[in-house]
Design an enzyme around this catalytic site. Structure first.
Site, PDB file in Angstrom:
ATOM      1  N   GLU A  54      42.178 -16.646 -67.392  1.00 43.24           N
ATOM      2  CA  GLU A  54      42.951 -17.707 -68.675  1.00 43.24           C
ATOM      3  C   GLU A  54      44.597 -17.828 -68.495  1.00 43.24           C
ATOM      4  OE1 GLU A  54      41.291 -19.945 -69.694  1.00 43.24           O
ATOM      5  OE2 GLU A  54      39.171 -19.155 -70.010  1.00 43.24           O
ATOM      6  N   VAL A  55      45.247 -17.631 -67.361  1.00 42.36           N
ATOM      7  CA  VAL A  55      46.077 -17.723 -66.700  1.00 42.36           C
ATOM      8  C   VAL A  55      46.527 -19.379 -65.607  1.00 42.36           C
ATOM      9  CG1 VAL A  55      46.418 -15.173 -66.767  1.00 42.36           C
ATOM     10  CG2 VAL A  55      46.240 -16.305 -64.943  1.00 42.36           C
ATOM     11  N   LYS A  61      44.817 -20.288 -63.607  1.00 41.08           N
ATOM     12  CA  LYS A  61      44.542 -20.901 -61.981  1.00 41.08           C
ATOM     13  C   LYS A  61      43.495 -22.163 -61.949  1.00 41.08           C
ATOM     14  CE  LYS A  61      41.277 -17.904 -61.729  1.00 41.08           C
ATOM     15  NZ  LYS A  61      41.150 -17.316 -62.674  1.00 41.08           N
ATOM     16  N   TYR A  79      44.309 -25.228 -62.909  1.00 40.91           N
ATOM     17  CA  TYR A  79      45.250 -26.295 -62.814  1.00 40.91           C
ATOM     18  C   TYR A  79      45.981 -25.428 -62.103  1.00 40.91           C
ATOM     19  CZ  TYR A  79      49.009 -29.128 -64.931  1.00 40.91           C
ATOM     20  OH  TYR A  79      49.637 -30.027 -64.983  1.00 40.91           O
ATOM     21  N   LYS A  83      34.330 -22.277 -55.163  1.00 41.79           N
ATOM     22  CA  LYS A  83      35.062 -21.258 -56.150  1.00 41.79           C
ATOM     23  C   LYS A  83      33.177 -20.501 -56.450  1.00 41.79           C
ATOM     24  CE  LYS A  83      35.339 -20.404 -61.222  1.00 41.79           C
ATOM     25  NZ  LYS A  83      36.352 -19.786 -61.025  1.00 41.79           N
ATOM     26  N   GLY A  87      39.270 -17.286 -56.773  1.00 44.56           N
ATOM     27  CA  GLY A  87      38.274 -16.386 -57.566  1.00 44.56           C
ATOM     28  C   GLY A  87      38.022 -16.437 -59.174  1.00 44.56           C
ATOM     29  N   GLY A 117      38.852 -14.107 -62.668  1.00 46.62           N
ATOM     30  CA  GLY A 117      39.339 -13.737 -63.563  1.00 46.62           C
ATOM     31  C   GLY A 117      40.237 -13.370 -62.686  1.00 46.62           C
ATOM     32  N   ASN A 141      53.234 -19.703 -64.382  1.00 49.60           N
ATOM     33  CA  ASN A 141      52.911 -21.344 -65.173  1.00 49.60           C
ATOM     34  C   ASN A 141      52.910 -20.764 -66.716  1.00 49.60           C
ATOM     35  OD1 ASN A 141      51.503 -23.124 -65.633  1.00 49.60           O
ATOM     36  ND2 ASN A 141      49.169 -21.746 -65.288  1.00 49.60           N
ATOM     37  N   ARG A 142      53.470 -22.163 -66.853  1.00 51.52           N
ATOM     38  CA  ARG A 142      54.105 -22.240 -67.891  1.00 51.52           C
ATOM     39  C   ARG A 142      52.960 -22.885 -68.680  1.00 51.52           C
ATOM     40  NH1 ARG A 142      58.904 -22.975 -70.387  1.00 51.52           N
ATOM     41  NH2 ARG A 142      59.814 -22.018 -68.390  1.00 51.52           N
TER      42      ARG A 142
END
EC number: 6.3.3.3
Length: 256
Positions: A13-14, A16, A18, A38, A119, A121, A187-188
């Site tokens: 959830e960082v 990736k 997007y 993916k 990837g 996670g 990433n903001r």
């Protein structure tokens, strides 16, 4: 030969997906033929027709212009929103480790200049019973080298307090594993960001030894590619990369 980019994160959830999708869109704007892969997704929706719907895989597929089909994009899809091996186990199944790597080959048949691989996670999160994401990246790099493709490992990190530790520790662990990260996307994720967002980029330039190649500077905003020197190399000297890949990735290296 294709240029392959494996996109991983400092955590789950960082952003990736997007950032990967925005990268795909940019490369296509530069005239590149882009494939997306993916290898496995969990947290999929089971639809009435029995199909398993992965938001992440579909987002990548649509960004790339829907090449091939969704099964080629993400051949292994599981329902429970936990790690892929745990999600598979809940269904009495296993993630097929060999298939994770071998599914890449269909994207490397000459149809695409660039293949973006996402990837599951963080870099050291489990992706199967036998492998972490870093193990899959190592296997993919070995396969790429054997088949004449270039392979780069990119890291997406959230622009928030704590990112310095996350990026530095992840990059050093990746280097120790024998597959150094070659590019960082900051990433903001939240417009109500903390004060560290004013200094994170500068501090990463000071402390981190990998290039910052792009950033997202507002939540759900555009990908901003960071311009930099080409280290004096001509395009001929970097012929294993496509022109779009060179322009996107060959940036000024962040000094230690």
């Amino acid at each position: 030969m294709a240029s392959l980019y494996f996109v991983t994160g400092t955590d789950t959830e960082v952003g990736k997906t997007y950032c990967t999708a925005k990268t795909v869109e940019r490369l296509r704007e530069c005239g590149q033929r882009v494939g997306v892969y993916k290898p496995v997704a969990s947290g999929c929706e089971l639809r009435a027709d029995g199909q398993r719907y992965s938001v992440d895989a579909t987002t990548l597929w649509q960004a790339a212009g829907r090449p091939k089909n969704i099964d080629a994009v993400c051949p292994q899809r599981f329902i429970a929103a936990v790690s892929p091996p745990r999600s598979a186990a809940k269904e009495g199944a296993q993630v097929d480790t060999r298939r994770l790597r071998d599914g890449l080959a269909v994207w490397c048949d000459g149809e695409f200049d660039v293949v973006m691989i996402e990837g599951a996670g963080g870099l050291f999160s489990p992706i199967s019973d036998d492998w972490l994401n870093v193990d899959l990246a190592i296997e993919m790099k070995r396969w790429s080298d054997q088949n004449g493709h270039s392979f780069e490992l990119l890291l997406v990190a959230p622009d928030r307090l704590g990112v310095l530790h996350q990026v530095i520790s992840t990059s050093r662990a990746a280097e120790a594993a024998g597959i150094p990260i070659t590019g960082l996307i900051l990433n903001r994720m939240d417009d109500s960001a903390d004060d560290s967002t004013q200094t994170n980029a500068d501090d990463l330039r000071r402390w981190c030894g990998i290039p910052m190649i792009a950033s997202v500077q507002q939540a759900d905003g555009p990908l901003v590619v960071i311009s930099g020197a080409n280290d004096g190399k001509s395009l001929e000297e970097t012929s294993r990369e496509t022109a779009g890949g060179v322009n996107f990735l060959n940036q000024t290296t962040i000094r230690r």
